[in-house]
Write a protein that holds these residues in place. Sequence first.
Motif, PDB file in Angstrom:
ATOM      1  N   GLY A   1       2.523   1.665  -3.395  1.00  0.00           N
ATOM      2  CA  GLY A   1       1.557   1.979  -4.439  1.00  0.00           C
ATOM      3  C   GLY A   1       0.888   3.325  -4.286  1.00  0.00           C
ATOM      4  O   GLY A   1       0.527   3.956  -5.275  1.00  0.00           O
ATOM      5  N   ARG A   2       0.711   3.779  -3.054  1.00  0.00           N
ATOM      6  CA  ARG A   2      -0.093   4.987  -2.833  1.00  0.00           C
ATOM      7  C   ARG A   2       0.591   6.084  -2.022  1.00  0.00           C
ATOM      8  O   ARG A   2       0.098   7.204  -1.969  1.00  0.00           O
ATOM      9  CB  ARG A   2      -1.409   4.619  -2.150  1.00  0.00           C
ATOM     10  CG  ARG A   2      -2.297   3.742  -3.005  1.00  0.00           C
ATOM     11  CD  ARG A   2      -2.766   4.510  -4.227  1.00  0.00           C
ATOM     12  NE  ARG A   2      -3.627   3.673  -5.042  1.00  0.00           N
ATOM     13  CZ  ARG A   2      -3.477   3.514  -6.356  1.00  0.00           C
ATOM     14  NH1 ARG A   2      -2.515   4.149  -6.980  1.00  0.00           N
ATOM     15  NH2 ARG A   2      -4.288   2.754  -7.022  1.00  0.00           N
TER      16      ARG A   2
ATOM     17  N   LEU B   1       0.827  -1.205   0.000  1.00  0.00           N
ATOM     18  CA  LEU B   1       0.000   0.000   0.000  1.00  0.00           C
ATOM     19  C   LEU B   1       0.862   1.257   0.000  1.00  0.00           C
ATOM     20  O   LEU B   1       0.615   2.201  -0.756  1.00  0.00           O
ATOM     21  CB  LEU B   1      -0.930  -0.011   1.218  1.00  0.00           C
ATOM     22  CG  LEU B   1      -1.826   1.211   1.401  1.00  0.00           C
ATOM     23  CD1 LEU B   1      -2.797   1.350   0.241  1.00  0.00           C
ATOM     24  CD2 LEU B   1      -2.559   1.119   2.722  1.00  0.00           C
TER      25      LEU B   1
END
Length: 190
Positions: A87-88, A84
């Motif tokens: 990716g973000r 996470l």
Amino acid sequence: MGRFGQTASGQRQLTGIHLSGDMADLLSVVRPTGVGALLALTETTILRVPHRALRAAAAQFPAIAEAFWRHCAVDTATLMQWLLNIGRGDAVGRLGHLMCEMAMRFGGEREYRLQFDLPLTQEQLADATGITPVHVNRSLRRLRELKLVTICRKRVDIHDWDGLVSLSGFDPDYLALDIGNRPKVRLLSA
């Protein structure tokens, strides 16, 4: 030590950092063909325990089996959190999150540490956060400018825990530590 995967072109991605006392490859008990590899990030001693001995202990003692299961669940939750973040999250937040995680893991069950040794190079930090070593350098400088964290001689000093947690969106629940509502701060040297 670190767990990592590598592309055919040789690019490496750390997918986990194991501290002293961790069972670095417990998943291999049920999946003997590895999905990654282990890399010594510092001087490392590895104790190898045969899979059959781990299986026998788990079969004889249900509490050990449950501990193994819990360890694998936390390992998976940590991997999901890292995915996470990569990716973000932005670069500064990714590094901040890693520092928060390490503070919690070095602190133990009921506390976190605001000072600890993290003998990783900027290249290794880059491999853990999915950014370039140059961007690690810039991001560490930004954390320092914000008066959140400094790293000097591989020693991490967190100056503003709440600010770092806020910046990085850190929530320690995935680590499954017994921390209650708010862990006690301990200023311990590593």
